[in-house]
Design a protein around this motif. Structure first.
Motif, short mmCIF file in Angstrom:
data_model
loop_
_atom_site.label_atom_id
_atom_site.label_comp_id
_atom_site.label_asym_id
_atom_site.label_seq_id
_atom_site.Cartn_x
_atom_site.Cartn_y
_atom_site.Cartn_z
N LEU A 1 0.84 -1.21 0.00
CA LEU A 1 0.00 0.00 0.00
C LEU A 1 0.87 1.26 0.00
N TYR A 2 1.90 1.27 0.85
CA TYR A 2 2.80 2.42 0.89
C TYR A 2 3.47 2.64 -0.46
N ALA A 3 3.86 1.53 -1.09
CA ALA A 3 4.57 1.63 -2.36
C ALA A 3 3.68 2.25 -3.44
N LEU A 4 2.41 1.85 -3.49
CA LEU A 4 1.50 2.40 -4.49
C LEU A 4 1.31 3.90 -4.30
N ILE A 5 1.22 4.34 -3.05
CA ILE A 5 1.08 5.78 -2.79
C ILE A 5 2.39 6.50 -3.11
N ALA A 6 3.51 5.89 -2.74
CA ALA A 6 4.82 6.52 -2.94
C ALA A 6 5.11 6.76 -4.41
N CYS B 1 0.43 -8.90 -4.80
CA CYS B 1 0.58 -9.21 -6.23
C CYS B 1 0.21 -8.02 -7.10
N SER B 2 -0.84 -7.31 -6.72
CA SER B 2 -1.27 -6.14 -7.51
C SER B 2 -0.21 -5.05 -7.50
N ALA B 3 0.43 -4.83 -6.33
CA ALA B 3 1.48 -3.82 -6.25
C ALA B 3 2.63 -4.17 -7.18
N LEU B 4 3.04 -5.43 -7.20
CA LEU B 4 4.14 -5.84 -8.07
C LEU B 4 3.76 -5.70 -9.55
N LEU C 1 3.69 -1.98 -10.51
CA LEU C 1 5.05 -1.44 -10.63
C LEU C 1 5.66 -1.87 -11.96
N PHE C 2 5.50 -3.14 -12.30
CA PHE C 2 6.08 -3.64 -13.55
C PHE C 2 5.48 -2.91 -14.75
N VAL C 3 4.16 -2.75 -14.75
CA VAL C 3 3.49 -2.07 -15.87
C VAL C 3 3.94 -0.62 -15.97
N LEU C 4 4.01 0.06 -14.82
CA LEU C 4 4.43 1.46 -14.82
C LEU C 4 5.88 1.60 -15.25
N ASP C 5 6.73 0.70 -14.78
CA ASP C 5 8.14 0.74 -15.15
C ASP C 5 8.32 0.54 -16.66
N PHE D 1 8.00 -1.18 0.52
CA PHE D 1 8.05 -2.51 1.13
C PHE D 1 8.95 -2.52 2.37
N LEU D 2 10.06 -1.78 2.31
CA LEU D 2 10.95 -1.74 3.47
C LEU D 2 10.29 -1.07 4.67
N ILE D 3 9.57 0.02 4.43
CA ILE D 3 8.87 0.70 5.53
C ILE D 3 7.83 -0.24 6.14
N GLY D 4 7.08 -0.94 5.29
CA GLY D 4 6.08 -1.87 5.80
C GLY D 4 6.70 -2.98 6.63
N ILE D 5 7.83 -3.53 6.17
CA ILE D 5 8.50 -4.61 6.92
C ILE D 5 9.06 -4.08 8.24
N LEU D 6 9.67 -2.88 8.20
CA LEU D 6 10.20 -2.29 9.43
C LEU D 6 9.10 -2.09 10.47
N GLU D 7 7.95 -1.59 10.02
CA GLU D 7 6.83 -1.38 10.94
C GLU D 7 6.38 -2.70 11.57
N ALA D 8 6.24 -3.71 10.72
CA ALA D 8 5.76 -5.00 11.22
C ALA D 8 6.74 -5.60 12.23
N MET D 9 8.03 -5.56 11.91
CA MET D 9 9.03 -6.13 12.80
C MET D 9 9.12 -5.35 14.10
N ALA D 10 9.06 -4.03 14.01
CA ALA D 10 9.11 -3.22 15.23
C ALA D 10 7.90 -3.48 16.11
N SER D 11 6.72 -3.63 15.49
CA SER D 11 5.52 -3.91 16.26
C SER D 11 5.57 -5.27 16.92
#
Length: 328
Positions: free
Chosen positions: A17-22, A182-185, A188-192, A282-292
């Motif tokens: 979700l963060y990646a799509l907004i970013a 899967c949708s985010a990936l 990203l591929f289509v936009l790239d 993706f990194l921000i999402g993983i960091l949040e999950a691990m910190a939580s």
């Protein structure tokens, strides 16, 4: 190990979700060197439009109200079971919901660019920044006044009946989480590919490097910038609809914290860099999950931004570097 992998799955979902907004933040910055703070409200707008469209196709009460007001829409009464209980109907409904949300929000982004940003294009950057903040507040209060402060997002019946996917016997992945990742990936591929392989994409990259030179080469600068303001909000709208489906609620100020996190993701990956924005999300999402999971949810944001500060100290351009060309 099971706990770690489950947190990783949660982090990748939120990170998607963060990646799509970013992506919207980084596209606008890459071309105009402008931080579009109203982009978070595109995420919110997409969530509310997605809420309305899901109710229109799947909620019999809403269909009845719409059919009474607009008799030509009464055909939705007969299609409602098809959309909500069959796999094919669910897929078609999702395409219609996300497509409508993306197109309408993208058009709103183009209108904002035309009337709020384009007149200030040759003004000091602070003017555009203030305009973006003003537009953000306007959209929030418009939705609060005319729509409501929050809506309970409907869960499609077909999706609710699906069981979580069991991986390795101890990791459970909710269907909506798999769809988001899967949708985010795919997006990203289509936009790239679009940015790097098509004429319009090359025009966008040329405009990002030097607007004046691109204009002399025959590129319609206004059209390219308008397209950028269509694609970015459209991706934000997809994220907003996914957010409502995952968490079951949309609010008038729901874009605030995801918007901040997404902007952080864009900076972390390298502002102006599409792949960097996706990686940062993706990194921000993983960091949040691990910190939580391993520390405390109270320190989640503290740890996330502390890591961001450390990375920017040692690598100011972000992990993949900026894609913005500085002109001298």
């Amino acid at each position: 190990m099971e706990f770690f992998l489950q947190l990783l799955v949660d982090g990748l979902t939120v990170g998607g979700l963060y990646a799509l907004i970013a992506l919207g933040f980084t596209m606008v910055y890459g071309i105009l060197l402008m931080i579009n703070f109203a982009h978070a409200e595109m995420f919110m707008t997409g969530g509310f439009i997605g809420y309305g469209m899901l109710n229109l196709f799947g909620n019999y009460t809403t269909i009845g109200i719409v059919s009474d007001a607009l008799p030509f829409m009464s055909f939705l009464k007969s299609t409602q079971p098809f959309f909500t209980t069959t796999a094919l109907g669910f897929i078609i409904m999702m395409i219609l919901v996300f497509g409508t949300s993306a197109v309408l929000t993208g058009c709103l982004g183009m209108l904002i660019e035309r009337f709020a940003y384009r007149p200030l294009r040759n003004s000091p950057r602070l003017c555009a920044l203030i305009s973006a903040l003003g537009m953000s507040l306007f959209l929030q209060n418009f939705v609060l006044t005319f729509v409501g402060h929050r809506m309970v997002f409907p869960t499609p019946e077909f999706l609710a009946n699906l069981d979580a996917i069991n991986v390795f016997g101890y990791i459970f992945i909710a269907p909506i989480d798999m769809i988001i990742f899967c949708s985010a990936l795919v997006l990203l591929f289509v936009l790239d590919r679009f940015v790097n392989k098509t004429k319009l994409g090359k025009a966008m990259r040329a405009t990002a490097q030097d607007k004046d030179a691109a204009g002399l080469m025959g590129i319609n600068i206004n059209s390219v910038i308008a397209l950028t303001f269509f694609i970015g909000p459209a991706l934000g709208a997809v994220a907003g609809t996914f957010f409502g489906m995952k968490y079951g609620i949309v609010t008038f100020n729901m874009g605030l914290f995801p918007g901040i996190k997404a902007f952080t993701a864009a900076v972390l990956g390298g502002i102006g860099n599409l792949r960097g924005a996706m990686l940062g999300g993706f990194l921000i999402g993983i960091l949040e999950a691990m910190a939580s999971g391993f520390v405390s949810i109270s320190y989640r944001d503290v740890i996330t931004f502390a890591v961001l500060i450390l990375i920017l100290i040692f690598r100011p351009g972000g992990l993949l570097g900026e894609s913005v060309v500085e002109k001298v």
